[in-house]
Scaffold this active site. Structure first.
Site, PDB file in Angstrom:
ATOM      1  N   ARG A 186      -0.290   4.425  -0.434  1.00  0.00           N
ATOM      2  CA  ARG A 186      -0.885   5.438  -0.553  1.00  0.00           C
ATOM      3  C   ARG A 186      -0.488   6.692   0.755  1.00  0.00           C
ATOM      4  O   ARG A 186       0.143   6.315   1.700  1.00  0.00           O
ATOM      5  CB  ARG A 186      -2.516   5.153  -0.044  1.00  0.00           C
ATOM      6  CG  ARG A 186      -3.001   4.632  -1.303  1.00  0.00           C
ATOM      7  CD  ARG A 186      -4.681   4.192  -0.969  1.00  0.00           C
ATOM      8  NE  ARG A 186      -4.549   3.235   0.113  1.00  0.00           N
ATOM      9  CZ  ARG A 186      -5.496   2.395   0.434  1.00  0.00           C
ATOM     10  NH1 ARG A 186      -6.641   2.982  -0.334  1.00  0.00           N
ATOM     11  NH2 ARG A 186      -5.495   1.551   1.396  1.00  0.00           N
ATOM     12  N   ASP A 201       0.890  -1.099   0.100  1.00  0.00           N
ATOM     13  CA  ASP A 201      -0.002  -0.130  -0.065  1.00  0.00           C
ATOM     14  C   ASP A 201       0.854   1.258   0.076  1.00  0.00           C
ATOM     15  O   ASP A 201       1.635   1.369   0.879  1.00  0.00           O
ATOM     16  CB  ASP A 201      -0.726  -0.104   1.355  1.00  0.00           C
ATOM     17  CG  ASP A 201      -2.051   1.043   1.250  1.00  0.00           C
ATOM     18  OD1 ASP A 201      -1.878   2.151   0.361  1.00  0.00           O
ATOM     19  OD2 ASP A 201      -3.014   0.889   1.981  1.00  0.00           O
TER      20      ASP A 201
END
Length: 200
Positions: free
Chosen positions: A128, A126
């Site tokens: 983000r 991930d």
């Protein structure tokens, strides 16, 4: 501050009419929007979702993730409460971009799960970043949020970005035979709070 407010307008949707606020990140060149409804600057915890862009799920109705279902449910929930905000963040594919997401989907077609596919492409599970959320919410006058997510890592990341999260609100929708393994991987490898339904 890298986040600059641009303008606001009315946005009628099937769920109700939202106010759409546009922001620009001068560091990345990315454009983000917030969809709000009601008086979200009244000092009370605000029902909110930080939704990262998913072109395939949000716009192309893909069944291999739950993103589009979650976006619709978030907008529906805000409209039902007549109070809340959805931040739509332009960070496709958990931050790896659209074409790398297509590459990751290709690897998943060959048998890799969503985490393995990202790692085979040289990315983290991930990628983000939620640093834009606090200044966006601050501009809107939001002090505290009730965050719609199944992801405890998102709660931690958004809290670390300076947003006061008072509650996690479950948003489990859209499970189907095409995303069943994907959702189970999110639960087993990424710690998402999801109900396993092994009969699909």
């Amino acid at each position: 501050m890298s986040i600059k407010y641009i303008a606001s307008c009315q946005l009628p949707t099937p769920f109700g009419t939202f106010t759409m606020h546009g922001f620009e990140d001068s560091n990345t060149g990315k454009e983000h929007v917030a969809l709000s409804m009601g008086d979200i600057a009244n000092g009370q915890p605000v029902l909110a979702r930080m939704h990262s862009e998913c072109l395939t799920g949000d716009a192309l109705f893909s069944l291999r993730c739950d993103c589009g279902f979650q976006l619709e449910e978030a907008l529906r929930s805000v409209a039902e409460h007549q109070h809340g905000v959805v931040l739509y963040l332009r960070q496709e594919g958990r931050g790896i971009g659209l074409l790398n997401k297509v590459r990751a989907y290709h690897l998943q077609d060959q048998g890799a799960d969503t985490v393995e596919a990202n790692e085979q492409l040289g990315f983290g599970a991930d990628m983000r970043n939620y640093s834009m959320c606090q200044p966006m919410l601050e501009h809107l006058g939001v002090k505290e949020i009730r965050l719609m997510t199944n992801n405890p890592r998102k709660v931690n990341a958004i809290t670390e970005a300076g947003v006061n999260v008072t509650e996690r609100v479950t948003i489990e929708v859209g499970r189907n035979p095409h995303n069943h393994n994907y959702l189970n991987t999110k639960a087993s490898k990424l710690g998402h709070y999801l109900t396993h339904q092994d009969d699909l």
